[in-house]
Scaffold this motif. Structure first.
Motif, PDB file in Angstrom:
ATOM      1  N   MET A   1      -8.876  12.132 -22.844  1.00  0.00           N
ATOM      2  CA  MET A   1      -8.475  12.214 -21.456  1.00  0.00           C
ATOM      3  C   MET A   1      -8.887  10.964 -20.691  1.00  0.00           C
ATOM      4  SD  MET A   1      -6.780  14.904 -21.565  1.00  0.00           S
ATOM      5  CE  MET A   1      -6.216  15.300 -19.957  1.00  0.00           C
ATOM      6  N   ALA A   2      -9.992  10.350 -21.062  1.00  0.00           N
ATOM      7  CA  ALA A   2     -10.438   9.147 -20.370  1.00  0.00           C
ATOM      8  C   ALA A   2      -9.435   8.015 -20.560  1.00  0.00           C
ATOM      9  CB  ALA A   2     -11.814   8.732 -20.866  1.00  0.00           C
ATOM     10  N   ILE A   3      -8.790   7.989 -21.715  1.00  0.00           N
ATOM     11  CA  ILE A   3      -7.786   6.948 -21.971  1.00  0.00           C
ATOM     12  C   ILE A   3      -6.603   7.109 -21.022  1.00  0.00           C
ATOM     13  CG2 ILE A   3      -6.102   6.111 -23.672  1.00  0.00           C
ATOM     14  CD1 ILE A   3      -8.192   6.701 -25.823  1.00  0.00           C
ATOM     15  N   LEU A   4      -6.220   8.346 -20.750  1.00  0.00           N
ATOM     16  CA  LEU A   4      -5.104   8.581 -19.831  1.00  0.00           C
ATOM     17  C   LEU A   4      -5.383   8.006 -18.455  1.00  0.00           C
ATOM     18  CD1 LEU A   4      -4.006  12.237 -20.638  1.00  0.00           C
ATOM     19  CD2 LEU A   4      -2.812  10.130 -21.196  1.00  0.00           C
ATOM     20  N   ALA A   5      -6.620   8.037 -18.035  1.00  0.00           N
ATOM     21  CA  ALA A   5      -6.976   7.554 -16.699  1.00  0.00           C
ATOM     22  C   ALA A   5      -6.756   6.062 -16.547  1.00  0.00           C
ATOM     23  CB  ALA A   5      -8.422   7.912 -16.389  1.00  0.00           C
ATOM     24  N   ARG A  12       1.396   7.300 -18.319  1.00  0.00           N
ATOM     25  CA  ARG A  12       0.689   8.580 -18.342  1.00  0.00           C
ATOM     26  C   ARG A  12       1.683   9.734 -18.209  1.00  0.00           C
ATOM     27  NH1 ARG A  12      -3.841   7.787 -14.635  1.00  0.00           N
ATOM     28  NH2 ARG A  12      -2.115   7.299 -13.325  1.00  0.00           N
ATOM     29  N   GLU A  13       2.650   9.601 -17.283  1.00  0.00           N
ATOM     30  CA  GLU A  13       3.666  10.646 -17.102  1.00  0.00           C
ATOM     31  C   GLU A  13       4.512  10.812 -18.353  1.00  0.00           C
ATOM     32  OE1 GLU A  13       5.946   9.982 -13.578  1.00  0.00           O
ATOM     33  OE2 GLU A  13       4.222  10.331 -12.265  1.00  0.00           O
ATOM     34  N   TRP A  14       4.871   9.695 -18.997  1.00  0.00           N
ATOM     35  CA  TRP A  14       5.662   9.766 -20.224  1.00  0.00           C
ATOM     36  C   TRP A  14       4.895  10.529 -21.303  1.00  0.00           C
ATOM     37  CZ3 TRP A  14       4.791   8.250 -25.229  1.00  0.00           C
ATOM     38  CH2 TRP A  14       5.898   8.298 -26.083  1.00  0.00           C
ATOM     39  N   TYR A  15       3.624  10.189 -21.475  1.00  0.00           N
ATOM     40  CA  TYR A  15       2.814  10.845 -22.509  1.00  0.00           C
ATOM     41  C   TYR A  15       2.664  12.339 -22.231  1.00  0.00           C
ATOM     42  CZ  TYR A  15      -1.075  12.132 -25.476  1.00  0.00           C
ATOM     43  OH  TYR A  15      -1.865  12.773 -26.388  1.00  0.00           O
ATOM     44  N   VAL A  16       2.327  12.677 -21.012  1.00  0.00           N
ATOM     45  CA  VAL A  16       2.125  14.086 -20.661  1.00  0.00           C
ATOM     46  C   VAL A  16       3.429  14.863 -20.801  1.00  0.00           C
ATOM     47  CG1 VAL A  16       1.522  15.675 -18.781  1.00  0.00           C
ATOM     48  CG2 VAL A  16       0.121  13.654 -19.208  1.00  0.00           C
ATOM     49  N   SER A  17       4.553  14.264 -20.396  1.00  0.00           N
ATOM     50  CA  SER A  17       5.828  14.967 -20.507  1.00  0.00           C
ATOM     51  C   SER A  17       6.175  15.266 -21.958  1.00  0.00           C
ATOM     52  CB  SER A  17       6.951  14.172 -19.839  1.00  0.00           C
ATOM     53  OG  SER A  17       7.239  12.993 -20.564  1.00  0.00           O
ATOM     54  N   HIS A  18       5.834  14.365 -22.858  1.00  0.00           N
ATOM     55  CA  HIS A  18       6.081  14.616 -24.278  1.00  0.00           C
ATOM     56  C   HIS A  18       5.077  15.613 -24.852  1.00  0.00           C
ATOM     57  CE1 HIS A  18       8.805  11.269 -23.928  1.00  0.00           C
ATOM     58  NE2 HIS A  18       9.268  11.575 -25.129  1.00  0.00           N
ATOM     59  N   LEU A  19       3.898  15.610 -24.319  1.00  0.00           N
ATOM     60  CA  LEU A  19       2.859  16.515 -24.798  1.00  0.00           C
ATOM     61  C   LEU A  19       3.152  17.963 -24.428  1.00  0.00           C
ATOM     62  CD1 LEU A  19       0.051  16.593 -26.196  1.00  0.00           C
ATOM     63  CD2 LEU A  19      -0.947  16.366 -23.919  1.00  0.00           C
ATOM     64  N   VAL A  20       3.551  18.195 -23.189  1.00  0.00           N
ATOM     65  CA  VAL A  20       3.785  19.568 -22.728  1.00  0.00           C
ATOM     66  C   VAL A  20       5.252  19.959 -22.695  1.00  0.00           C
ATOM     67  CG1 VAL A  20       1.650  19.682 -21.406  1.00  0.00           C
ATOM     68  CG2 VAL A  20       3.736  18.923 -20.294  1.00  0.00           C
ATOM     69  N   GLY A  21       6.143  19.024 -22.885  1.00  0.00           N
ATOM     70  CA  GLY A  21       7.561  19.344 -22.960  1.00  0.00           C
ATOM     71  C   GLY A  21       8.284  19.373 -21.626  1.00  0.00           C
ATOM     72  N   THR A  22       7.655  18.914 -20.560  1.00  0.00           N
ATOM     73  CA  THR A  22       8.300  18.855 -19.257  1.00  0.00           C
ATOM     74  C   THR A  22       7.711  17.698 -18.469  1.00  0.00           C
ATOM     75  OG1 THR A  22       8.922  20.097 -17.295  1.00  0.00           O
ATOM     76  CG2 THR A  22       6.718  20.469 -18.144  1.00  0.00           C
ATOM     77  N   LYS A  23       8.455  17.234 -17.505  1.00  0.00           N
ATOM     78  CA  LYS A  23       7.979  16.120 -16.692  1.00  0.00           C
ATOM     79  C   LYS A  23       6.910  16.593 -15.708  1.00  0.00           C
ATOM     80  CE  LYS A  23      12.275  13.558 -16.821  1.00  0.00           C
ATOM     81  NZ  LYS A  23      13.372  12.984 -16.053  1.00  0.00           N
TER      82      LYS A  23
END
Length: 69
Positions: A1-5, A12-23
């Motif tokens: 999580m520290a890397i995301l910061a 960060r939005e691109w990574y999270v959207s792929h991780l959870v499946g939504t923007k």
């Protein structure tokens, strides 16, 4: 999580959207509006059921409080 910061916001939005499946920042209303009518009905039914269960639980608590109080 520290890397995301330390990542830029768009990365960060691109990574999270792929991780959870939504923007990120996508609200439930827009997701429901994009769904086919059958899925919209199913989601709205589930929400109504959750709301009804919550109301029933609150009503039961009020009854218990009256009986104890």
């Amino acid at each position: 999580m520290a890397i995301l910061a330390i990542l830029p916001e768009n990365a960060r939005e691109w990574y999270v959207s792929h991780l959870v499946g939504t923007k990120p920042k996508t609200n439930l209303r827009s997701l429901i509006a994009q769904a086919p009518p059958e899925e919209q009905a199913e989601v709205l039914h589930l929400i109504a059921d959750l709301f009804a269960r919550n109301q029933k639980a609150e009503s039961n608590l009020d009854t218990v409080e009256l009986a104890v109080g």
